[in-house]
Design a protein around this motif. Sequence first.
Motif, PDB file in Angstrom:
ATOM      1  N   TRP A  44      -0.873   7.325   2.459  1.00  0.00           N
ATOM      2  CA  TRP A  44      -1.260   8.696   2.143  1.00  0.00           C
ATOM      3  C   TRP A  44      -1.341   9.510   3.433  1.00  0.00           C
ATOM      4  CZ3 TRP A  44      -2.024  10.762  -2.693  1.00  0.00           C
ATOM      5  CH2 TRP A  44      -2.062   9.843  -3.763  1.00  0.00           C
ATOM      6  N   MET A  82      -8.100   9.312  -4.093  1.00  0.00           N
ATOM      7  CA  MET A  82      -7.986   8.852  -2.716  1.00  0.00           C
ATOM      8  C   MET A  82      -8.765   9.752  -1.755  1.00  0.00           C
ATOM      9  SD  MET A  82      -6.544   6.010  -2.949  1.00  0.00           S
ATOM     10  CE  MET A  82      -6.461   5.678  -1.194  1.00  0.00           C
ATOM     11  N   SER A 109       0.822  -1.209   0.000  1.00  0.00           N
ATOM     12  CA  SER A 109       0.000   0.000   0.000  1.00  0.00           C
ATOM     13  C   SER A 109       0.857   1.260   0.000  1.00  0.00           C
ATOM     14  CB  SER A 109      -0.898   0.027   1.242  1.00  0.00           C
ATOM     15  OG  SER A 109      -1.782  -1.051   1.253  1.00  0.00           O
ATOM     16  N   THR A 134      -3.530   3.023   0.907  1.00  0.00           N
ATOM     17  CA  THR A 134      -4.239   2.542  -0.273  1.00  0.00           C
ATOM     18  C   THR A 134      -4.690   1.100  -0.029  1.00  0.00           C
ATOM     19  OG1 THR A 134      -2.774   3.868  -1.655  1.00  0.00           O
ATOM     20  CG2 THR A 134      -4.036   2.170  -2.756  1.00  0.00           C
ATOM     21  N   CYS A 143      -0.018  -0.271  -4.741  1.00  0.00           N
ATOM     22  CA  CYS A 143      -0.193   1.131  -5.128  1.00  0.00           C
ATOM     23  C   CYS A 143       0.323   1.528  -6.506  1.00  0.00           C
ATOM     24  CB  CYS A 143       0.419   2.034  -4.060  1.00  0.00           C
ATOM     25  SG  CYS A 143       2.162   1.757  -3.731  1.00  0.00           S
TER      26      CYS A 143
END
Length: 281
Positions: A87, A120, A84, A182, A186
């Motif tokens: 973020w 996102m 992932s 994520t 990713c």
Amino acid sequence: MKTIKIIGVPEHFNLPWHLAIEEGAFLERGINLEWMDIPEGTGKMCKMLENEETDLAIILTEGIIKSIHDGNPTKILQKYIGTSLQWGIHVSANSKFNKISELQNTKAAISRYGSGSHLMAYIHAQQQGWNTNELNFKVINNLNGAIDGLTNGTADYFMWEHFTTKPLVDSNIFKRLGDFPTPWPCFVIAGNKQFLDTNKSLVTHILEVINTYTSEFKFIPSIDRTLSNKYEQRLEDIQEWLSITSWSQEQLKIATVIKVQESLKTLNLIQDKLNPVDILY
């Protein structure tokens, strides 16, 4: 000698490409691989693939899948990062916001529509239980634009990769309220369909080279110090990032393609689901 253009973000994930280019690994296969950094991110890279301004891209999974739905003649060659993306959810250091829940009904800075920061923001808002039909956006193009936007108050929060923005948090430009991973691998390697259809053997060579480099990348002596110096990050941050990041040498799973599409469709970001064979190379 065949010249092939490839693009990606100027971030630590892509060092294996630079090492392979610098060491002449592609030249040995008769390939002059020309790399271009795209700080604006996935939204711009999707357009460059669509307009045949590049042959290949290292690009966010959800971004390129949406772009393919929108008619981009591109296919995913394989996974690049198998884990992932973390973020970070950022506000200005002097912002009045101190909790993620306070960001509901505020304005998100995004690099551009169709970018990872845009998509996102939707997926994160859905997870928070917010009304995704009421999200507001301010296009800021790149990380420097986000600094200006949050500082000047034209946007309220900004989602970008945790470790890339860590120096801005450390220097008290951004305040991080939390992280949002994520929910799938990713980064993928994607290629313009016209290029792929006419260069199948070269594509095989490129993947063989980069997969060799990524499979050995973590074992390079002092790679943590190399990354720290090149990307101006604290050694301990790079070490943490390396511990949670893995590179992949496999194709994206059909189940993952379906999961991404279901998520985008639920958010009304795509209308219908494509057959995974229309997305995967």
